[in-house]
Design an enzyme around this catalytic site. Structure first.
Site, PDB file in Angstrom:
ATOM      1  N   HIS A   1      48.491  57.328  69.096  1.00 18.88           N
ATOM      2  CA  HIS A   1      47.039  57.533  69.007  1.00 18.88           C
ATOM      3  C   HIS A   1      46.357  56.332  68.353  1.00 18.88           C
ATOM      4  O   HIS A   1      45.358  55.813  68.863  1.00 18.88           O
ATOM      5  CB  HIS A   1      46.754  58.813  68.217  1.00 18.88           C
ATOM      6  CG  HIS A   1      45.307  59.100  68.025  1.00 18.88           C
ATOM      7  ND1 HIS A   1      44.636  60.009  68.794  1.00 18.88           N
ATOM      8  CD2 HIS A   1      44.394  58.593  67.156  1.00 18.88           C
ATOM      9  CE1 HIS A   1      43.370  60.039  68.410  1.00 18.88           C
ATOM     10  NE2 HIS A   1      43.200  59.188  67.408  1.00 18.88           N
ATOM     11  N   GLU A   2      46.907  55.890  67.231  1.00 17.57           N
ATOM     12  CA  GLU A   2      46.304  54.752  66.522  1.00 17.57           C
ATOM     13  C   GLU A   2      46.454  53.457  67.318  1.00 17.57           C
ATOM     14  O   GLU A   2      45.564  52.602  67.283  1.00 17.57           O
ATOM     15  CB  GLU A   2      46.921  54.601  65.125  1.00 17.57           C
ATOM     16  CG  GLU A   2      46.722  55.795  64.215  1.00 17.57           C
ATOM     17  CD  GLU A   2      45.287  56.270  64.102  1.00 17.57           C
ATOM     18  OE1 GLU A   2      44.363  55.432  64.127  1.00 17.57           O
ATOM     19  OE2 GLU A   2      45.080  57.488  64.005  1.00 17.57           O
TER      20      GLU A   2
END
Length: 152
Positions: free
Chosen positions: A67-68
């Site tokens: 996600h990051e």
């Protein structure tokens, strides 16, 4: 898992799922409470919440890393990196990254309740914070307060 291991893991995930290298730093931030991680726009570094790793294991941590890294790679390439952007949502689906991380299971702290009683009018006060009985008096009759009980 220490800083070197997490750095190596993020670099591997970046190459495996995105085909691009991660050229900045990643670290655990113990001050993160409600989020799994965050991407820092100015420094391009990534911070992760160690408690998610402790609680849910490596698989959940890899999901947070993906996600990051979506934020990271989209921002580096100049595309929409925010949660609301179409590019971001499409890349999340492509790499099978979660849009939101699991909720932290809070070990609820026992809430202390302090009870005080006025020595003159016998009015009882129930508080979540301690009262300095030398400084504060009864609001009704200005009498002295005495602690009755402290329940956890």
């Amino acid at each position: 898992m220490d800083e070197k291991e997490i750095q190596r893991l993020v670099e591997e995930v970046s190459l495996q799922y995105f085909g691009m290298p991660f050229l900045h730093k990643v670290k655990f931030n113990s001050r993160l409470r409600t989020t799994g991680g965050r991407y820092l726009l100015k420094s391009h570094n990534v911070e992760l919440n160690y408690r998610y790793y402790e609680m849910y294991g490596k698989e959940e941590l890899i999901g947070i890393i993906k996600h990051e890294l979506c934020h990271y790679h989209l921002h580096i390439t100049g595309r929409g990196y925010k949660h609301r952007d179409r590019d971001f949502r499409e890349l999340l689906k492509k790499v099978d990254a979660p849009r939101f991380c699991k909720r932290m299971i809070n070990e609820e702290k026992e809430k202390k309740i302090y009870k005080y009683e006025c020595m003159e009018c016998l009015l009882q006060y129930v508080r979540r914070r301690q009262i300095n009985t030398k400084r504060y008096v009864c609001g009704k009759c200005k009498g002295k307060l005495k602690p009755i009980s402290k329940t956890s």
